[in-house]
Design an enzyme around this catalytic site. Structure first.
Site, PDB file in Angstrom:
ATOM      1  N   SER A 222      29.787 -51.184  80.413  1.00 38.22           N
ATOM      2  CA  SER A 222      30.969 -51.397  79.578  1.00 38.22           C
ATOM      3  C   SER A 222      32.144 -51.922  80.391  1.00 38.22           C
ATOM      4  CB  SER A 222      31.376 -50.076  78.913  1.00 38.22           C
ATOM      5  OG  SER A 222      31.844 -49.163  79.894  1.00 38.22           O
ATOM      6  N   GLY A 225      33.999 -48.683  81.941  1.00 38.28           N
ATOM      7  CA  GLY A 225      33.335 -48.089  83.093  1.00 38.28           C
ATOM      8  C   GLY A 225      33.269 -49.047  84.264  1.00 38.28           C
ATOM      9  N   GLY A 226      32.953 -50.314  83.982  1.00 32.64           N
ATOM     10  CA  GLY A 226      32.845 -51.291  85.051  1.00 32.64           C
ATOM     11  C   GLY A 226      34.173 -51.563  85.724  1.00 32.64           C
ATOM     12  N   GLU A 245      28.825 -56.754  85.385  1.00 32.68           N
ATOM     13  CA  GLU A 245      28.728 -57.368  84.066  1.00 32.68           C
ATOM     14  C   GLU A 245      29.302 -56.365  83.079  1.00 32.68           C
ATOM     15  OE1 GLU A 245      25.384 -58.233  80.719  1.00 32.68           O
ATOM     16  OE2 GLU A 245      24.788 -58.684  82.789  1.00 32.68           O
ATOM     17  N   CYS A 282      23.482 -57.784  75.623  1.00 36.14           N
ATOM     18  CA  CYS A 282      24.780 -58.215  76.138  1.00 36.14           C
ATOM     19  C   CYS A 282      25.115 -59.637  75.712  1.00 36.14           C
ATOM     20  CB  CYS A 282      24.812 -58.104  77.658  1.00 36.14           C
ATOM     21  SG  CYS A 282      23.439 -58.947  78.486  1.00 36.14           S
ATOM     22  N   GLU A 375      34.118 -56.962  71.672  1.00 39.37           N
ATOM     23  CA  GLU A 375      32.698 -56.668  71.495  1.00 39.37           C
ATOM     24  C   GLU A 375      32.506 -55.349  70.745  1.00 39.37           C
ATOM     25  OE1 GLU A 375      28.623 -56.318  74.201  1.00 39.37           O
ATOM     26  OE2 GLU A 375      30.579 -55.948  75.126  1.00 39.37           O
TER      27      GLU A 375
END
Length: 510
Positions: A222, A225-226, A245, A282, A375
């Protein structure tokens, strides 16, 4: 006492078994240090390639058990997971071939030349070396191809980097099983099993990226988190590359000519792409720009029919299901948003597919409708209907970076090299790492020319996580200047003992 890690069945929400415990900071430290100590064991390219091929063989031998475990934890289905396993083993073997060929070392040799230009040139010899221990963060939606035995792992090992994987909580049993297979493969070639480490737990993931012996990280997940891990990687006393990503809307533009020629075909194809894997890809198309008028009406009719016939499905976990239901509800409540097929809850654990429709002009205005351009993970897309090409440009101008961007063109449009179609491609190119014409973004071929990445927030770097060039993320160049032949690495010596591809004085040498 460390918290237990449970395997959960998303079809029922019930715990299956305890498979591990969340790693403490000391356990993360020991795992990373063990991987660091194993670096030199991966120096031999022949052994690395053989290790990767054996890992693929052993995964196939354990295939039935691996697919069964992954299905029990993800509800993705044996058919989908069998295909994913084949993709995973293909990746491992592809990187073994890359290691054998040696071109990834990017060897450049310029012999000394006192008459070269205004400054005499010394003897320069350049190649690439592994960075060190890599942290890999598993993806929820690909328990094999983007997790423990996946592309980050295969490319890091191919580069000569040991790694520590942070298992995803949605499939801990599958992660343990696959890690054990990789370690058996390492042992068969005399490598320490510590070349592949595994840890569980949120805090372990944070500790991992902050560990001073971690040299780089790969992440699929996500934006929230990323980005947190990316910031932690940058805030270290010694910052490290973080190849993340994070998220992508994957816009699709359908021209009026394309809709006029094949509205029904496009509507059916769009439905299949949006609902594939219960919308948990994704590269799922999350925003579609379609024309108003009869061609667009026929397209929506086809889309409505195809989506209505799609069976309900189970998302990867209850958190994702709750986020999907809440996200759809918030979007559907916005002014001028219609829901021809309403997505949402279906029974206690499943969700149904659907799509939303909004005038494109509302998206270009921004405001609360900006939510429609974020998204929403699951089987839903937003169809924005435009009245003229200017509205398309206005919407595209507000979009952040994406993994993909797609355009569907009419036959005559596709044949014009300097017409509106070329201008539209020029608008889409800055938005994505992969631009498609008359296709659908779901399905990412594992091929040398593939690029799976894109401008932020799609990814945090310009690299790819799919395809042979993914190995470049875990390497750095080193130049040896004026170094005596006896002290040069074998790869850089004039006699080229390994027969590696390289460029000498600007010319390719086989």
């Amino acid at each position: 006492m460390a918290a237990p890690v449970w395997s959960v069945d998303p079809r029922t929400g019930k715990q299956r078994e305890q498979v591990a415990a969340e790693a403490t900071a000391d356990e993360v430290d020991r795992t990373v240090r063990a991987a660091h100590a194993a670096r030199e064991s991966l120096a031999d390219r022949t052994v690395r390639a053989a290790f990767l091929r054996t890992a693929a063989d052993l995964l196939e031998e354990a295939g039935e058990q691996v697919v069964e475990a992954a299905d029990a934890e993800t509800a993705l289905g044996p058919g989908r997971l069998t295909g994913e396993l084949a993709r995973t083993t293909y990746q491992l073997r592809s990187f073994a071939d890359i290691v054998d060929q040696g071109a990834f070392l990017d060897i450049l040799i310029d012999h000394a030349d006192p008459d070269a230009g205004p400054v005499p040139r010394p003897d320069l010899r350049r190649y690439k070396v592994p960075l060190g221990v890599v942290a890999v963060y598993s993806a929820s939606n690909f328990p094999l191809a983007f997790s423990v035995p996946g592309g980050d792992t295969a490319s890091a090992l191919a580069a000569g980097c040991p790694l520590v994987v942070k298992a995803h909580p949605d499939h801990p049993a599958t992660s343990e099983l696959c890690a054990a297979v990789l370690r058996r493969a390492a042992a068969r070639h005399g490598l320490p099993e510590d070349v592949v480490g595994l840890v569980h737990g949120f805090e372990a993931g944070v500790a991992l990226v902050q560990h001073p012996l971690i040299a780089a990280a790969g992440f699929t997940g996500s934006v929230r988190g990323g980005r947190a891990l990316f910031d932690a990687a940058a805030a270290r006393p010694t910052p490290i590359p973080f190849h993340g990503e994070l998220g992508s809307l994957n816009p699709v533009v359908i021209t009026e000519a394309a809709a006029s020629e094949r509205a029904e075909q496009i509507g059916t194809g769009l439905a299949g792409s949006v609902t594939l894997g219960v919308g948990q890809f994704c590269v799922k198309p999350g925003l579609v720009l379609a024309p108003v008028g009869d061609p667009g009406d026929r397209l929506l009719k086809s889309l409505t029919s195809a989506v209505s016939e799609t069976a309900a499905g189970v998302l990867l976990d209850s958190r994702m299901r709750e986020a999907f239901v809440a996200g759809v509800r918030a979007r559907a409540a916005l002014p001028e948003v219609e829901s021809p097929v309403t997505p949402g809850e279906s029974g206690e654990h499943a969700v149904s597919a659907g799509f939303l429709v909004v005038p494109a002009a509302r998206l270009a205005d921004g405001g609360d409708h900006g939510l429609l351009m974020e998204e929403c993970f699951g089987p839903v897309t937003v169809v924005a209907r435009y009245a003229d090409p200017a509205e398309v440009s206005a919407v595209l101008g507000t979009l952040p970076g994406n993994l993909t961007a797609t355009v569907h063109l009419g036959e005559d449009e596709a044949a014009e090299s300097d017409g509106p179609a070329a201008a539209l491609l020029a608008e889409l190119t800055p938005l994505a790492g992969r631009v498609l014409v008359n296709g659908w973004p779901t399905g990412v071929a594992v091929a040398p020319a593939q690029h799976h990445g894109g401008p932020y927030p799609a990814t945090t770097s310009t690299s790819t996580s799919v395809g042979g060039t993914a190995i470049e993320r875990w390497l750095r160049p080193v130049v040896f200047q004026g170094t005596p032949a006896a002290l040069l690495p074998p790869e850089l010596r004039d006699d080229n003992p390994y027969g590696l591809p390289r460029r000498v004085n600007g010319r390719p040498e086989a």
